[in-house]
Scaffold this motif. Structure first.
Motif, PDB file in Angstrom:
ATOM      1  N   ASP A  14      42.454 -27.730 -50.553  1.00  0.00           N
ATOM      2  CA  ASP A  14      41.393 -26.956 -51.404  1.00  0.00           C
ATOM      3  C   ASP A  14      41.754 -25.672 -51.607  1.00  0.00           C
ATOM      4  OD1 ASP A  14      39.216 -25.768 -52.427  1.00  0.00           O
ATOM      5  OD2 ASP A  14      37.767 -27.005 -51.314  1.00  0.00           O
ATOM      6  N   SER A  70      40.150 -23.173 -53.223  1.00  0.00           N
ATOM      7  CA  SER A  70      39.419 -22.155 -52.872  1.00  0.00           C
ATOM      8  C   SER A  70      38.844 -21.881 -51.519  1.00  0.00           C
ATOM      9  CB  SER A  70      38.104 -22.459 -53.627  1.00  0.00           C
ATOM     10  OG  SER A  70      37.536 -23.886 -53.260  1.00  0.00           O
ATOM     11  N   ASP A  71      39.146 -22.742 -50.756  1.00  0.00           N
ATOM     12  CA  ASP A  71      38.910 -22.978 -49.123  1.00  0.00           C
ATOM     13  C   ASP A  71      40.081 -23.458 -48.627  1.00  0.00           C
ATOM     14  OD1 ASP A  71      37.938 -23.107 -46.503  1.00  0.00           O
ATOM     15  OD2 ASP A  71      36.316 -24.109 -47.005  1.00  0.00           O
ATOM     16  N   HIS A 130      40.708 -23.652 -45.641  1.00  0.00           N
ATOM     17  CA  HIS A 130      40.506 -24.714 -44.190  1.00  0.00           C
ATOM     18  C   HIS A 130      40.159 -25.817 -44.450  1.00  0.00           C
ATOM     19  CE1 HIS A 130      40.843 -20.773 -42.065  1.00  0.00           C
ATOM     20  NE2 HIS A 130      40.051 -20.149 -42.912  1.00  0.00           N
ATOM     21  N   ARG A 131      39.875 -26.281 -45.658  1.00  0.00           N
ATOM     22  CA  ARG A 131      39.328 -27.716 -46.180  1.00  0.00           C
ATOM     23  C   ARG A 131      40.837 -28.520 -46.755  1.00  0.00           C
ATOM     24  NH1 ARG A 131      35.884 -29.650 -50.641  1.00  0.00           N
ATOM     25  NH2 ARG A 131      35.255 -31.533 -50.017  1.00  0.00           N
TER      26      ARG A 131
END
Length: 137
Positions: free
Chosen positions: A24, A26-27, A29-30
Motif C-alpha cells: 500500500d 499510502s501505508d 505497513h500494509r
C-alpha cells in the motif's frame, strides 16, 4: 501435517510463506500476500507452504471434573482449588490441572504455563459441571 483436522473454536498458530504481491503506497505497513493458489481467508492443512499447530482446544479452559490429554497422551484432571491453594495465580478462577505423573498447575496463570509446557491439551471426558453448563445452552 497432512490429515490434521480442527474444530470450530480451536485456537491455532499459523505460519506461512508466500510472496508479497502488493504494498500500500499510502501505508507501507500494509501489504497483500499470496500463498500458493489459496486465498488469505482459508488454508488447507496439507499445503506445504503453511505450518499450523493447535494452541488450545475449543473446549479450553478446563472445568472441574474434566479429563484432558496433553500432546504426549498423558491424562490430566481438572480440579477445584481451595481459596488458599494458589495465591495470586487464582485471580481469574479457581481451577487447576493435575497430571497422572504428579505435575500440578493451580490457577489461571499456572494453566497458561501448563499449555506452554505440555500443550496442546484435548478434552477427553467432560466433567459433570461442563455437561450441566452446556446442557443449559
Amino acid at each position: 501435517m497432512s490429515g490434521t483436522t480442527y474444530r470450530l473454536g480451536d485456537r491455532v498458530r499459523v505460519t506461512y510463506e508466500g510472496i508479497i504481491d502488493k504494498v500500500d503506497e499510502s501505508d507501507p505497513h500494509r501489504f497483500g500476500f499470496r500463498v500458493g493458489q489459496h486465498g488469505a481467508d482459508y488454508f488447507r492443512t496439507d499445503d506445504g507452504a503453511i505450518r499450523h499447530e493447535l494452541v488450545t482446544d475449543a473446549d479450553w479452559p478446563p472445568a472441574p471434573g474434566d479429563v484432558w490429554r496433553d500432546r504426549n497422551g498423558a491424562r490430566w484432571m481438572a480440579i477445584t482449588l481451595a481459596p488458599c491453594e494458589c495465591g495470586d495465580d487464582c485471580e481469574d478462577g479457581d481451577v487447576g490441572l493435575t497430571s497422572e505423573f504428579g505435575a500440578r498447575y493451580p490457577g489461571n496463570l499456572q494453566l497458561l504455563r501448563a499449555v506452554r509446557y505440555y500443550g496442546p491439551f484435548r478434552l477427553e471426558v467432560p466433567g459433570r459441571l461442563r455437561v450441566e453448563r452446556e446442557g443449559k445452552r
